[in-house]
Motif scaffolding. Structure first.
Motif, short mmCIF file in Angstrom:
data_model
loop_
_atom_site.label_atom_id
_atom_site.label_comp_id
_atom_site.label_asym_id
_atom_site.label_seq_id
_atom_site.Cartn_x
_atom_site.Cartn_y
_atom_site.Cartn_z
N ASN A 20 58.06 53.66 28.91
CA ASN A 20 59.35 53.51 29.85
C ASN A 20 60.46 52.89 28.81
N GLN A 21 60.32 52.58 27.67
CA GLN A 21 61.42 51.98 26.68
C GLN A 21 61.87 53.31 25.71
N HIS A 22 61.27 54.32 26.07
CA HIS A 22 61.74 55.65 25.19
C HIS A 22 61.45 55.39 23.90
N LYS A 23 60.37 54.66 23.35
CA LYS A 23 60.15 54.73 21.92
C LYS A 23 58.86 55.57 21.51
N LYS A 24 57.99 55.82 22.42
CA LYS A 24 56.70 56.75 22.03
C LYS A 24 56.56 57.71 23.04
N ILE A 25 55.76 58.75 22.63
CA ILE A 25 55.31 59.95 23.49
C ILE A 25 53.79 59.75 23.15
N THR A 26 53.00 59.56 24.24
CA THR A 26 51.68 59.48 24.20
C THR A 26 50.97 60.45 25.27
N ILE A 27 49.61 60.50 24.91
CA ILE A 27 48.73 61.18 26.19
C ILE A 27 47.46 60.24 26.44
N ASN A 28 47.31 59.90 27.53
CA ASN A 28 46.19 58.93 27.76
C ASN A 28 44.71 59.79 27.97
N THR A 29 43.61 59.03 27.23
CA THR A 29 42.37 59.69 27.37
C THR A 29 41.88 60.08 28.53
N ARG A 30 42.24 59.33 29.71
CA ARG A 30 41.86 59.95 31.20
C ARG A 30 42.58 61.05 31.51
N SER A 31 43.63 61.35 31.05
CA SER A 31 44.02 62.74 31.40
C SER A 31 43.58 63.83 30.68
N ILE A 32 43.08 63.58 29.22
CA ILE A 32 42.17 64.62 28.42
C ILE A 32 40.91 64.57 28.90
N ALA A 33 40.22 63.67 29.39
CA ALA A 33 38.97 63.69 30.14
C ALA A 33 39.10 64.62 31.68
N LEU A 34 39.85 64.37 32.12
CA LEU A 34 39.96 65.17 33.37
C LEU A 34 40.24 66.77 33.13
N GLU A 35 41.01 66.83 31.86
CA GLU A 35 41.23 68.40 31.51
C GLU A 35 39.95 69.14 31.35
#
Length: 221
Positions: A20-35
């Motif tokens: 929300n500060q427009h500084k970083k792009i990330t992906i959470n491990t929970r999203s990876i686990a679901l995929e």
């Protein structure tokens, strides 16, 4: 033959996200686990294994916490692109192979979106400066007309908060969390404020009247 992934497919589960500060792009491990059909805890174990092997830099990991279905506090990680791809490459199976491409493309699209946001943020700098120059002139004129009033002192704050509220609905919204569209509205409003001050100044309106007109203009907008 399978069809290529579309943008809609890539973002159907919002894999890579901008903070929300427009500084970083990330992906959470929970999203990876679901995929890939695994437990988040299994991925945490895999991450610890990769850290020991020197394949993942622990300093790049950003832990975050959530409450599971049993109301227990659990840890997950927000991963940058390099770390996320390293983790996925360590997994086996067709789902993991497909996810590798999906994550790479998702980060690419998010980088483009972040670039557009930064451009919008840069574009508003000059209108803000021009607007503030006009506000400063108005402040000095107000001091001449109503030296005992507190209105000159709070002029900048009152106008800028009115601009922010008109653009976002909340006068206290920080620009770092605004959307590109909101930033564009900010720039447009500040040009309007500058132009209106200049117009009324040319017509010899009093500073008090100009202040009232500007605040009404923003309130109406």
């Amino acid at each position: 033959m399978s069809q290529p992934l579309t943008k809609s497919d890539l973002f159907s589960k919002s894999l890579a996200v901008i903070d929300n500060q427009h500084k970083k792009i990330t992906i959470n491990t929970r999203s990876i686990a679901l995929e890939v059909g695994k437990r988040n805890g299994d991925l945490n174990k895999k991450i610890r294994y990769l850290i020991k092997k020197g394949l993942i830099d622990e300093g790049k990991l950003s832990p975050t916490y959530y409450t599971d279905s049993s109301s227990r506090k659990q840890k997950s990680y927000n991963l940058d692109e390099e770390t996320a791809l390293q983790l996925v490459m360590s997994l086996s199976g067709t789902k993991a192979e497909l996810l590798h491409k999906k994550i790479a493309m998702s980060f690419t699209l998010m980088k483009a979106e972040l670039y557009e946001w930064k451009k919008s943020r840069q574009d508003v700098i000059e209108p803000t400066k021009t607007c503030n120059d006009a506000i400063e002139w108005l402040r000095l004129e107000l001091l001449k007309e109503i030296p005992e009033s507190g209105k000159p002192k709070f002029l900048y704050i009152n106008i800028q908060k009115a601009v922010t509220k008109a653009a976002t609905g909340n006068a206290n919204t920080d620009r770092s969390v605004m959307t590109s569209e909101q930033l564009r509205i900010i720039g447009w409003l500040e040009i309007q404020v500058h132009d209106e001050i200049e117009r009324m100044k040319t017509l010899d309106f009093s500073a008090v009247k100009i202040r009232e007109s500007i605040l009404e203009l923003l309130k109406a907008g």
